[in-house]
Design a protein around this motif. Sequence first.
Motif, short mmCIF file in Angstrom:
data_model
loop_
_atom_site.label_atom_id
_atom_site.label_comp_id
_atom_site.label_asym_id
_atom_site.label_seq_id
_atom_site.Cartn_x
_atom_site.Cartn_y
_atom_site.Cartn_z
N GLU A 70 39.91 39.57 33.29
CA GLU A 70 38.66 39.10 33.88
C GLU A 70 37.75 38.59 32.77
OE1 GLU A 70 39.21 39.69 37.00
OE2 GLU A 70 37.36 39.06 37.97
N TYR A 121 43.93 43.10 31.73
CA TYR A 121 44.51 44.24 32.44
C TYR A 121 45.96 44.04 32.87
CZ TYR A 121 42.69 41.23 36.17
OH TYR A 121 42.36 40.15 36.98
N LEU A 140 47.62 36.68 41.92
CA LEU A 140 47.37 37.16 43.27
C LEU A 140 45.96 37.73 43.41
CD1 LEU A 140 50.81 38.89 43.91
CD2 LEU A 140 50.10 36.55 44.45
N SER A 141 45.54 37.94 44.64
CA SER A 141 44.22 38.56 44.84
C SER A 141 44.44 40.01 45.25
CB SER A 141 43.43 37.78 45.88
OG SER A 141 44.26 37.53 46.99
N MET A 142 43.35 40.66 45.59
CA MET A 142 43.42 42.10 45.83
C MET A 142 43.26 42.36 47.32
SD MET A 142 43.04 43.18 42.70
CE MET A 142 42.11 44.64 42.38
N TRP A 144 51.32 47.21 45.94
CA TRP A 144 51.15 48.46 45.16
C TRP A 144 49.74 48.63 44.60
CZ3 TRP A 144 49.76 46.43 40.56
CH2 TRP A 144 50.26 45.18 40.22
N GLU A 169 41.33 51.76 37.82
CA GLU A 169 40.57 50.90 36.89
C GLU A 169 39.29 50.40 37.57
OE1 GLU A 169 43.27 47.68 36.03
OE2 GLU A 169 44.95 49.06 35.69
N LEU A 170 38.31 50.01 36.79
CA LEU A 170 37.11 49.40 37.37
C LEU A 170 37.44 47.97 37.75
CD1 LEU A 170 34.26 50.67 35.02
CD2 LEU A 170 34.97 51.55 37.26
N ILE A 209 54.03 32.49 37.47
CA ILE A 209 53.84 33.74 38.24
C ILE A 209 52.46 33.61 38.89
CG2 ILE A 209 53.53 36.24 38.10
CD1 ILE A 209 55.42 36.27 35.76
N PRO A 210 52.36 33.60 40.20
CA PRO A 210 51.06 33.36 40.83
C PRO A 210 50.04 34.43 40.44
CG PRO A 210 52.62 34.24 42.42
CD PRO A 210 53.39 33.96 41.18
N VAL A 237 39.95 49.79 41.34
CA VAL A 237 41.28 49.31 41.72
C VAL A 237 42.28 50.43 41.51
CG1 VAL A 237 42.99 47.49 41.36
CG2 VAL A 237 40.59 47.06 40.80
N HIS A 289 55.31 42.40 46.80
CA HIS A 289 54.00 41.80 47.12
C HIS A 289 54.16 40.91 48.34
CE1 HIS A 289 55.84 38.25 45.37
NE2 HIS A 289 56.33 39.09 44.50
N LYS A 297 46.24 51.25 41.22
CA LYS A 297 47.53 50.57 41.06
C LYS A 297 48.60 51.64 40.89
CE LYS A 297 45.37 46.72 38.67
NZ LYS A 297 45.23 45.96 37.42
N PRO A 330 49.69 42.04 45.93
CA PRO A 330 50.73 43.04 45.64
C PRO A 330 50.59 44.19 46.65
CG PRO A 330 49.37 42.59 43.70
CD PRO A 330 48.67 41.98 44.87
C1 LIG Z 1 46.69 43.50 40.45
C2 LIG Z 1 46.00 42.14 40.27
C3 LIG Z 1 46.11 41.37 41.57
C4 LIG Z 1 46.67 41.35 39.14
N1 LIG Z 1 48.10 41.16 39.44
C5 LIG Z 1 48.59 39.94 39.81
O1 LIG Z 1 47.90 38.94 39.88
C6 LIG Z 1 50.05 39.87 40.13
C7 LIG Z 1 50.71 38.68 40.07
C8 LIG Z 1 52.07 38.62 40.41
C9 LIG Z 1 52.74 39.74 40.80
O2 LIG Z 1 54.07 39.76 41.17
C10 LIG Z 1 54.79 38.57 41.23
C11 LIG Z 1 55.71 38.32 40.21
C12 LIG Z 1 56.47 37.15 40.27
C13 LIG Z 1 56.29 36.24 41.33
C14 LIG Z 1 55.35 36.52 42.33
C15 LIG Z 1 54.58 37.69 42.28
C16 LIG Z 1 52.07 40.97 40.84
C17 LIG Z 1 50.72 41.04 40.50
C18 LIG Z 1 44.54 42.35 39.87
C19 LIG Z 1 43.57 41.39 40.23
C20 LIG Z 1 42.23 41.60 39.84
C21 LIG Z 1 41.91 42.74 39.10
C22 LIG Z 1 40.57 43.08 38.67
N2 LIG Z 1 39.50 42.28 38.96
N3 LIG Z 1 40.34 44.20 37.97
C23 LIG Z 1 41.36 45.01 37.65
N4 LIG Z 1 41.09 46.13 36.93
N5 LIG Z 1 42.65 44.76 38.02
C24 LIG Z 1 42.93 43.64 38.74
N6 LIG Z 1 44.23 43.42 39.11
#
Ligand SMILES: CC(C)(CNC(=O)c1ccc(Oc2ccccc2)cc1)c1ccc2c(N)nc(N)nc2n1
Length: 332
Positions: free
Chosen positions: A175, A227, A87-89, A310, A118-119, A84-85, A289, A303, A291, A308
């Motif tokens: 993190e 998280y 992802l970035s924000m 969302w 969230e922070l 599951i990759p 952040v 996504h 969500k 994502p």
């Molecule tokens: C939301 C997300 C980007 C993590 N989520 C993911 O990486 C992610 C990965 C696959 C996803 O969906 C897929 C599922 C299967 C295949 C492809 C995508 C959805 C989210 C993220 C990144 C950095 C964060 C940070 N520094 N602080 C907080 N508090 N939250 C954070 N949240």
Amino acid sequence: KPVTAYSEQEASEAAIALRQTLNQWSEDYYTKDNPEVEDHVYDAAYRDLQELETAFPSIVTPDSITQRVGGAVLSGFTKVRHEIPMLSMGDVFSRDELTEFDQRIQKNVGHPVAYNVELKIDGLAISLVYENGKLVQGSTRGDGTIGEDITQNLQTISSIPQTLTKPVSIEVRGECYMPKQAFANLNHQQEERGEAVFANPRNAAAGSLRQLDTRVTKARKLDTFIYTISTFDDLQVKTQHEAIETLEELGFMTNPTQRVCHNLEEVWQYIDDYQAQRDDLPYGIDGIVLKVNDLKLQSQLGHTVKVPRWEIAYKFPPEEAQTVVRKIEWTV
Ligand SMILES: CC(C)(CNC(=O)c1ccc(Oc2ccccc2)cc1)c1ccc2c(N)nc(N)nc2n1
């Protein structure tokens, strides 16, 4: 010359010389991050020492580099593929853009949604894989698909559980960061050693996690906030807020400031609260952040290749580094 041609005395002298050389090279490699010799030269000398010690067990000394806890000194990191990759924000810098994000979500979903707020911790994203409640792999985000295996280094971080409270098989993400006080102490130590200081806690955390010697990582006082549960075992989790509560029940360190907000006014309040507290937090944050809290809605929104749909990060203006360090030095 072949090991068999050595007398025990010669082997012992050769081993002592090799240990001194290897210790010097390793000291350079980890403190200066600019290795004096190529990895293969280091590895060859390391192998010579191992061969001598294997042929002459009596010459082994407890402080020999081959006797280090946590296995040998690694010569590099193996690669890990994130099924599951990671992802970035998507990130925004104004409240208007947050309003646009909220409008987009409501239009897509057809009704107002609650957000888990969230922070955004200023550290390095890591992935942790557990099988039957045991930590089996830890890795960096890398490019989101291919990261580096840093399991041994992550095992030195006390807030990362080796065993969960339940024998579940899951992958979690979070993190890894260096607390501000640890950062100030490390740079003070670097200066005393005449070494280069780190620019900010995130760089210090990155440099500490990419150490090839677990002992150096261990000394760096890193911490984590987890998280995300990436793979759902039969955990009955319906919202992002619950997911973080479940992570805490499983034994992970989670950030206590998460808050469910039912409208943007509540989000503004959270932003005001934590923008005001930012300098007093013991860790660096670069924003908050949002969500979508409901996990079914999250998967419905899906996504893009990189982020994502969302979630959104609202970034604070860059912290004035001097005030932070000055504040900490004052309290030391
Ligand atoms: C939301 C997300 C980007 C993590 N989520 C993911 O990486 C992610 C990965 C696959 C996803 O969906 C897929 C599922 C299967 C295949 C492809 C995508 C959805 C989210 C993220 C990144 C950095 C964060 C940070 N520094 N602080 C907080 N508090 N939250 C954070 N949240």
